[in-house]
Enzyme design. Sequence first.
Site, short mmCIF file in Angstrom:
data_model
loop_
_atom_site.label_atom_id
_atom_site.label_comp_id
_atom_site.label_asym_id
_atom_site.label_seq_id
_atom_site.Cartn_x
_atom_site.Cartn_y
_atom_site.Cartn_z
N GLU A 71 35.23 49.55 65.38
CA GLU A 71 34.32 48.49 65.82
C GLU A 71 35.04 47.13 65.92
OE1 GLU A 71 31.50 49.09 66.95
OE2 GLU A 71 31.06 51.10 66.18
N ARG A 77 15.67 50.75 65.17
CA ARG A 77 14.93 51.70 66.01
C ARG A 77 14.10 52.65 65.16
NH1 ARG A 77 16.12 56.66 67.36
NH2 ARG A 77 18.22 56.57 66.49
N CYS A 110 24.40 49.68 59.58
CA CYS A 110 25.86 49.58 59.68
C CYS A 110 26.29 48.22 60.19
CB CYS A 110 26.41 50.68 60.60
SG CYS A 110 26.37 52.30 59.85
N HIS A 116 32.82 53.59 62.93
CA HIS A 116 31.75 54.57 63.09
C HIS A 116 32.40 55.93 63.35
CE1 HIS A 116 28.09 51.89 63.88
NE2 HIS A 116 27.67 52.83 63.07
N1 PCA Z 1 24.84 54.94 60.31
C1 PCA Z 1 23.78 53.98 60.53
C2 PCA Z 1 23.43 53.46 59.16
C3 PCA Z 1 24.07 54.38 58.19
C4 PCA Z 1 24.99 55.20 58.98
O1 PCA Z 1 25.79 56.04 58.53
C5 PCA Z 1 24.16 52.90 61.54
O2 PCA Z 1 24.97 53.16 62.44
O3 PCA Z 1 23.64 51.79 61.45
#
Ligand code: PCA
Length: 204
Positions: free
Chosen positions: A81, A91, A144, A166
């Site tokens: 990111e 959402r 996140c 991610h």
């Molecule tokens: N993914 C979510 C929150 C926790 C996770 O593992 C996100 O992308 O916000």
Amino acid sequence: MQTVLLTGFEPFDNDLVNPSWEAARQLDGVQLGEGARIVAHCLPCAFATAGEHLRRLISELNPAMVIATGLAPGRSEMSIERVAININDARIPDNLGQQPIDTPVVAGGPAAYFSTLPIKAMVKALRDAGVAAAVSQTAGTFVCNQVFYLLQHRLVEAGVRSGFIHVPSAPPADQPPLVEALRLAVSTAWLTETDVRETGGQVS
Ligand code: PCA
């Protein structure tokens, strides 16, 4: 010995496991060169508690680098990111049933923060090892992104490098396991002083 704090998230949205924590927890205690080791912790998937949990970990561990990770459902590659934005827009409800819509992460804070990790070098190292990876221009607007924003808000001025990855639900069968991809991303972040100059941009 310096500490690189690596976090994953607990499961959310009725999932039973979260691959970000399944991978991160296997790296707890792993040495990064001579002077550093990974300390892994799991964060709650809740707007009200994730930031406080992270704040406590940072003050207890005084890490030299922090890399937070989470699951990006539907993405098929490791997403390094680039930017955290000052907005919560959920959402789905989080694990405490909260669903903030268009609230700031930090009232009055800057619109966004950039990762201070060498994101291009991380993508390159992953691709060179046969892992699908890309710079991502958005970490979403759920927990996140909130954690990523709070991390940068706290650490950018302290000079401690930090950022967010991610992970996909599961890497394709012909690729290295997620834990190996994450280990490589973290060690590249730790060992790279100056980022490489390589495009990670998109036209649309
Ligand atoms: N993914 C979510 C929150 C926790 C996770 O593992 C996100 O992308 O916000």
